[in-house]
Scaffold this motif. Sequence first.
Motif, PDB file in Angstrom:
ATOM      1  N   PRO A  41      -5.168   8.368  16.296  1.00  0.00           N
ATOM      2  CA  PRO A  41      -4.932   6.927  16.459  1.00  0.00           C
ATOM      3  C   PRO A  41      -6.119   6.140  17.007  1.00  0.00           C
ATOM      4  O   PRO A  41      -5.965   4.974  17.356  1.00  0.00           O
ATOM      5  CB  PRO A  41      -3.767   6.904  17.455  1.00  0.00           C
ATOM      6  CG  PRO A  41      -3.917   8.141  18.253  1.00  0.00           C
ATOM      7  CD  PRO A  41      -4.580   9.157  17.389  1.00  0.00           C
ATOM      8  N   SER A  42      -7.318   6.745  17.048  1.00  0.00           N
ATOM      9  CA  SER A  42      -8.451   6.137  17.773  1.00  0.00           C
ATOM     10  C   SER A  42      -8.766   4.693  17.376  1.00  0.00           C
ATOM     11  O   SER A  42      -9.042   3.870  18.221  1.00  0.00           O
ATOM     12  CB  SER A  42      -9.705   6.972  17.568  1.00  0.00           C
ATOM     13  OG  SER A  42      -9.496   8.257  18.051  1.00  0.00           O
ATOM     14  N   LEU A  43      -8.781   4.393  16.080  1.00  0.00           N
ATOM     15  CA  LEU A  43      -9.232   3.054  15.653  1.00  0.00           C
ATOM     16  C   LEU A  43      -8.053   2.175  15.214  1.00  0.00           C
ATOM     17  O   LEU A  43      -8.190   1.350  14.313  1.00  0.00           O
ATOM     18  CB  LEU A  43     -10.256   3.162  14.516  1.00  0.00           C
ATOM     19  CG  LEU A  43     -11.553   3.905  14.803  1.00  0.00           C
ATOM     20  CD1 LEU A  43     -12.618   3.534  13.787  1.00  0.00           C
ATOM     21  CD2 LEU A  43     -12.093   3.645  16.195  1.00  0.00           C
ATOM     22  N   ASP A  45      -6.807  -0.389  16.419  1.00  0.00           N
ATOM     23  CA  ASP A  45      -7.004  -1.837  16.553  1.00  0.00           C
ATOM     24  C   ASP A  45      -8.280  -2.321  15.873  1.00  0.00           C
ATOM     25  O   ASP A  45      -8.772  -3.388  16.190  1.00  0.00           O
ATOM     26  CB  ASP A  45      -7.037  -2.209  18.039  1.00  0.00           C
ATOM     27  CG  ASP A  45      -8.093  -1.418  18.793  1.00  0.00           C
ATOM     28  OD1 ASP A  45      -8.568  -0.406  18.241  1.00  0.00           O
ATOM     29  OD2 ASP A  45      -8.448  -1.796  19.919  1.00  0.00           O
ATOM     30  N   VAL A  46      -8.795  -1.537  14.953  1.00  0.00           N
ATOM     31  CA  VAL A  46     -10.062  -1.905  14.300  1.00  0.00           C
ATOM     32  C   VAL A  46      -9.824  -2.148  12.813  1.00  0.00           C
ATOM     33  O   VAL A  46      -9.108  -1.389  12.163  1.00  0.00           O
ATOM     34  CB  VAL A  46     -11.110  -0.780  14.497  1.00  0.00           C
ATOM     35  CG1 VAL A  46     -12.376  -1.073  13.712  1.00  0.00           C
ATOM     36  CG2 VAL A  46     -11.440  -0.611  15.971  1.00  0.00           C
ATOM     37  N   TYR A 302     -16.270   6.178  14.561  1.00  0.00           N
ATOM     38  CA  TYR A 302     -15.735   6.308  15.921  1.00  0.00           C
ATOM     39  C   TYR A 302     -16.789   5.915  16.962  1.00  0.00           C
ATOM     40  O   TYR A 302     -16.517   5.113  17.852  1.00  0.00           O
ATOM     41  CB  TYR A 302     -15.288   7.754  16.142  1.00  0.00           C
ATOM     42  CG  TYR A 302     -14.907   8.068  17.572  1.00  0.00           C
ATOM     43  CD1 TYR A 302     -13.677   7.656  18.083  1.00  0.00           C
ATOM     44  CD2 TYR A 302     -15.777   8.757  18.398  1.00  0.00           C
ATOM     45  CE1 TYR A 302     -13.337   7.930  19.402  1.00  0.00           C
ATOM     46  CE2 TYR A 302     -15.444   9.026  19.714  1.00  0.00           C
ATOM     47  CZ  TYR A 302     -14.222   8.614  20.208  1.00  0.00           C
ATOM     48  OH  TYR A 302     -13.888   8.874  21.513  1.00  0.00           O
ATOM     49  N   SER A 305     -17.626   2.107  16.799  1.00  0.00           N
ATOM     50  CA  SER A 305     -16.533   1.198  17.171  1.00  0.00           C
ATOM     51  C   SER A 305     -16.422   1.070  18.681  1.00  0.00           C
ATOM     52  O   SER A 305     -15.957   0.065  19.196  1.00  0.00           O
ATOM     53  CB  SER A 305     -15.215   1.703  16.607  1.00  0.00           C
ATOM     54  OG  SER A 305     -14.802   2.824  17.355  1.00  0.00           O
ATOM     55  N   GLY A 306     -16.858   2.079  19.403  1.00  0.00           N
ATOM     56  CA  GLY A 306     -16.772   2.064  20.859  1.00  0.00           C
ATOM     57  C   GLY A 306     -17.609   0.980  21.505  1.00  0.00           C
ATOM     58  O   GLY A 306     -17.408   0.632  22.650  1.00  0.00           O
TER      59      GLY A 306
END
Lengths: 313, 169
Positions: A41-43, A45-46, A302, A305-306
């Motif tokens: 689920p890392s991204l 909100d991207v 990943y 995006s950080g």
Amino acid sequence: MQLSTKHLLGIKELQPSDISLILSTAQQFKEVLQRPIKKVPSLRDVTIVNLFYENSTRTRISFELAEKRLSADTINFSASGSSVSKGETLLDTVNNILSMKVDMVVMRHNASGAPHFLAQHLPNTAIVNAGDGINEHPTQALLDAFSIIEQTGTLQGRKVLLVGDIMHSRVALSNIYLLKKMGAEVKVSGPPTLIPKYIREALGIEVEYNLRKALQWCDVANILRIQLERQNQVLFSSLREYNLSYGVSSRLLDEIGKDIVIMHPGPINRGVEIDSDVADSRHSVILRQVENGVAVRMAVLYLLSGKKELVHN
Amino acid sequence: MQELLSAQQLSLTINRLAHQLTENGEDLSSLVFIGIQPRGTHVAKKIVEAIAAIHPNTPINSGFLDITFYRDDFREELHIPKETTITFSIEGKKVILIDDVLYTGRTIRAALDALQDFGRPRKVELCVLINRTFNRELPIQPDYLGIAIDTTPAQKVKVNWETEQALLY
């Protein structure tokens, strides 16, 4: 630890530590891709737009899969069938898309430097170069490096040969930058008309015009496609002649009798730069490269995006 | 600085946890022990070693889980993932998540999410070496516990795996 850059424009702009970080992160994503549920689920909100001004199969699907496996929202854009044909400029197109709250841009463009232009004008949006003209294709070089490490354990001291159309190949340039930064030895081989005249002076790369000798030297051979679409003059007499002089055949490999890892960024022209029996042989890691591409692109997205919050502060 | 567990106490605690984890006589093949990266892996290794000493010649399912991609503070700070090694199916098994310190509970929340991507376990339990009883931010409690301590957020609890001591700063 984080990347020293907000964008992935080319390998040229990366530090060796960036490359190591991307490759080690990709290793963890490769494990994710082997789970029963291959999605994290890392991204969440991207939102990422894939802007493709040039045709692509592998890269486009690979980026799209990487984005989906990271739970990002994606929009796909192809220049054909868009308002580009009505005369909209690149910057206008991108600004219009970004005004709909898009966070990252993955772009392939037939003009060298197009992603660099975008990055200059849009410093707060992460730009990922998916291939620009004859300049760079950084994610391809990263996945090639990942595959070499997977096959042979390291890049340090590995002898890597790039065969074919070096002049028009962005894969070649990105590979050269990356391999040199990571301590591998690089040579190129191909017809003199397809090798840049000043490659030795500019990049410190040795040229071996004799394919047999070049193959005898290398541990890994990365065979490149003849980029007919980028050539506006006749640079070799015929495809058949090219195949006879610079095509990698199983007979040639058998005569050399050495275990060489065979790579190809695709799409393959069977019977031109590589013969079918080589492309499908046990030495070939061509499909493994494609598989690794998704993990490497997940790592790139990943890690880039950080930077979002840092940029907005 | 205050010593919460000496090396000897830590070893005794690990041994007690190993006995508690296996005392109801469940078949070890139906259990899975998973250490949470990075520091839960040390506890998991010790516990699995202790269980192996109690049940010699019995294969034990154990692995490590990295929860980086499931964190809820991803936007605040970029974390670099560590290795996940779950090479077996957890479908229908009882999974025991193992960590060193239970504090806000957010790591365990992320681990529960991560675990789902490996299949549907029969049951998930939580084993921690140290439970910081205050400042929980989610409804999560341990099933197996080394020691419980009351701390304030300003304090730090750390297990030093070189000297094998648990310390409170």
